[in-house]
Design a protein around this motif. Sequence first.
Motif, PDB file in Angstrom:
ATOM      1  N   THR A 174     -25.594 -29.939  13.845  1.00  0.00           N
ATOM      2  CA  THR A 174     -25.635 -31.129  14.727  1.00  0.00           C
ATOM      3  C   THR A 174     -25.213 -32.365  13.936  1.00  0.00           C
ATOM      4  N   ASP A 177     -21.590 -32.393  13.811  1.00  0.00           N
ATOM      5  CA  ASP A 177     -21.043 -32.734  15.130  1.00  0.00           C
ATOM      6  C   ASP A 177     -21.018 -34.253  15.361  1.00  0.00           C
ATOM      7  N   HIS A 178     -21.988 -34.953  14.778  1.00  0.00           N
ATOM      8  CA  HIS A 178     -21.947 -36.423  14.866  1.00  0.00           C
ATOM      9  C   HIS A 178     -20.694 -36.964  14.158  1.00  0.00           C
TER      10      HIS A 178
END
Length: 390
Positions: A174, A177-178
């Motif tokens: 995650t 993904d940022h």
Amino acid sequence: MKYTLIIAAALALCSCGGNQHKASDPLADSGRTARTEQLLENLKALGDSAVYLFGQHDATVYGIGWEADYTNDSTVHTRSDVKSVCNDFPALLSFDLGHIELGDECNLDGVPFSRIRQEIFAHYDRGGMITLSWHLDNPLSGGSSWVADSLRDVETHTVAAILEGGEKHELFLTWLDHVADFLNSLETPYGVRIPILFRPWHEHTGSWFWWGQQHCTAEQYKALWQLTVSRLKDKGVTNALYAYSPGTEPDGDEARYLERYPGDEIIDLVGLDCYCWAPEADTTQIANYAANLDRNLATVCAIAKQHHKAVALTETGYEGIKTDNWWTSTLAPVLSRHPVSYVLVWRNAHDKPGHFFAPYPGHPSTSDFIRFYNAPQTLFLRDVNALYLQ
Ligand code: BMA
């Protein structure tokens, strides 16, 4: 003379040889945008020429005695200490994505990501180049990039924990993904993804960051790179080049420099982070820095040649610049011996006294910096703009 060298370099920094203001942003065979591949070619060509770009980290968001007004868009890209001294912007701007992984509004140095995005658009529109580093937090300990002695055992397990099978793997995805979202958001209104040189996992040959030498094996470090690049690709990132930038610990030794090299298929640019920390104009230490830089750059440039990579001095500077002629007497002479595409100095912190790497109005090294600016080898934003006018 300056412009003769520039034209000899025959470059257009971020352009694709045509009008960049068109809706289409074609992909090259590599799956990256043609402009991204062109930036890489241009960096390689700069390496084959006698000229190099000058860059600074956070140059347009704060400096000595000032900070940009982040609430006022009209102040985007209007000021930098470098511009105040020589009336031109650096050709290369660097920003840091640290804390984007947390979903924060501001990075670790208090700069809003929305502002970083605006600065990137503005600099690209003016023909400049952008690089991004990532001082991310520690996903296992909750600490910063920097290893805390009290958490040493945890820190030493962090890279293992975020690789596939590790307890923080899903969380780390995650975080990546940022980063992907940010890179993908760098699309101009005319549909062009701005090419970026991304430089994560830097200075890993030291052990001050949790991804450093003593905190993971060479295989784990390489796997970290593989994971990073493949995840960004899976998330549709087509505008990133990747830079590998160890510190000076390899000390000129090719095998040590390459010990953790993730591979030619992953890395586009090889570099080096090398600082001058001499207190109060200590000439011996300054000479040691020059010798160290010289020795390490020789190795990095040789490796770049063997591996057909671009090459740069990815971070440098003399903290506090305590000699008036450091630019033309120390830095430039070393750079003249090595075919780097750019040199980047670190930030002029507005909130950390003495932590600055470029002169500001009134600093004793300003006239020497102007000489450095006027030298035929150094390219600032206006020089790069001149290339567009060909
Ligand atoms: C370091 C220092 C820190 C800063 C970090 C990220 O080298 O300048 O103060 O937080 O870079 O910009």
